[in-house]
Write a protein that holds these residues in place. Structure first.
Motif, PDB file in Angstrom:
ATOM      1  N   GLY A 137      -1.748   6.019   0.735  1.00  0.00           N
ATOM      2  CA  GLY A 137      -2.028   7.230   1.694  1.00  0.00           C
ATOM      3  C   GLY A 137      -1.609   7.558   1.877  1.00  0.00           C
ATOM      4  O   GLY A 137      -1.763   9.055   2.865  1.00  0.00           O
ATOM      5  N   ILE A 155      -8.342   2.400  -0.602  1.00  0.00           N
ATOM      6  CA  ILE A 155      -7.542   2.246   0.630  1.00  0.00           C
ATOM      7  C   ILE A 155      -8.752   1.142   1.839  1.00  0.00           C
ATOM      8  O   ILE A 155      -8.066  -0.019   1.804  1.00  0.00           O
ATOM      9  CB  ILE A 155      -6.814   3.129   2.264  1.00  0.00           C
ATOM     10  CG1 ILE A 155      -5.733   3.828   0.408  1.00  0.00           C
ATOM     11  CG2 ILE A 155      -6.754   2.900   3.242  1.00  0.00           C
ATOM     12  CD1 ILE A 155      -5.576   5.502   1.371  1.00  0.00           C
ATOM     13  N   MET A 161       0.683  -1.033  -0.006  1.00  0.00           N
ATOM     14  CA  MET A 161      -0.214  -0.065   0.070  1.00  0.00           C
ATOM     15  C   MET A 161       0.666   1.506   0.101  1.00  0.00           C
ATOM     16  O   MET A 161       2.097   1.220   0.694  1.00  0.00           O
ATOM     17  CB  MET A 161      -1.187  -0.085   1.723  1.00  0.00           C
ATOM     18  CG  MET A 161      -1.675   1.042   1.057  1.00  0.00           C
ATOM     19  SD  MET A 161      -2.810   1.138  -0.285  1.00  0.00           S
ATOM     20  CE  MET A 161      -4.175   0.554  -0.011  1.00  0.00           C
TER      21      MET A 161
END
Length: 301
Positions: free
Chosen positions: A16, A70, A13
């Protein structure tokens, strides 16, 4: 809590945060030989691989950028961490940016009930969609798991962590409105200045005390930018005047000795900014220390 088996899951990820590259953090940490080294320390290891977010085409709400993507990836991470807990193994979660902790910490809270959280980080990650100066969700997960918003990024669970059972260690880059919110909600914040004044052993022992009081144990969420960038250059949001390597290892050694750890996040390693994977190797060694790796000790101290 010391267990005989470990479950590893990564989340690639980087949505963010603004700076790209932390999505490769799980690969960098594994590349250091983490799994084999865990086995050499007497554990069975199951690697569940990495969760990949959906391809992002539109950042969406500017106050919560890439919220949809997300949340979708974090929902899958939450379910995987729950499965690791239910298997009786000790979860090690590799990031990725710190937004993944909305899933990992929530999963530990869902499984155990009342938990404490030690959040080793240069930042507070206690913003929300109302006060965020950037719209980056990696600055919001700790607030979310406390039920202090935004609720949407922890919508997959009803579990929440008592803010009084949280200790942020190493803080040195907090937003003004975030400071007010941390104080209002009673979060324990131990700044880098506190560490310089009292010493890391005193600070981490106090952090363990407040996060252990009345809880089932402690979830450690360790952001590599807590360390000074001279020691950990491969991070997305470096801040000068950070923890030394010695202080980082002391935190992990003392936590390991408590036998109260329930899970570990190791996040924000960015190989694109690193030097010969120094930060990835350091992240792996910190994990190993948390699960009991020790050097030769003549006096057993």
């Amino acid at each position: 809590m010391r267990k005989k088996s470990v479950g590893i899951v990564g989340s690639q990820m980087d949505l963010g945060a603004v700076r790209k590259g932390v999505d490769m953090g799980p690969l960098a940490i594994r590349h250091s030989g983490l799994i084999q080294k865990i086995r050499e320390n007497g554990y069975e290891v199951k690697d569940y691989g990495d969760i990949l977010p959906m391809v992002a085409t539109d950042e969406g709400n500017s106050n919560m950028r890439y919220e949809k993507e997300i949340n979708e990836a974090n929902n899958r991470l939450f379910e995987q961490v729950i499965k690791i807990h239910e298997s009786g193994a000790f979860p090690i979660i590799l990031g990725g940016d710190h937004s993944i902790a909305a899933a990992s910490v929530s999963a530990t809270a869902q499984h155990y009930g009342d938990i404490g959280v030690i959040w080793v980080d240069a930042h507070g990650d206690f913003n929300d969609d109302k006060i965020t100066p950037s719209g980056n969700i990696h600055g919001m997960p700790l607030s979310a798991v406390c039920g202090c918003g935004p609720d949407s990024i922890v919508s997959f669970t009803g579990a929440r962590v008592d803010p009084h059972k949280i200790a942020i260690v190493g803080a040195r880059d907090l937003d003004p409105e975030e400071v007010k919110k941390l104080k209002k909600n009673g979060v324990n914040v131990f700044s880098i200045s506190d560490i310089h004044h009292f010493g890391i052993r005193k600070i981490i022992e106090t952090a363990i005390e407040v996060t252990s009081d009345g809880t089932k144990g402690i979830h450690l969420s360790f952001d590599m930018d807590a360390l000074d960038p001279g020691n950990a250059p491969g991070v997305g949001t470096p801040v000068m005047n950070g923890l030394s390597n010695r202080e980082g290892f002391t935190i992990c050694e003392i936590l390991s000795d408590t036998d109260r750890l329930l899970a570990i996040d190791m996040v924000e390693t960015n190989p694109l900014l690193d030097s010969r994977n120094a930060t990835g190797v350091l992240a792996a060694e910190l994990i190993l220390t948390c699960i009991g790796k020790t050097d030769y000790q003549l006096f057993g101290i």
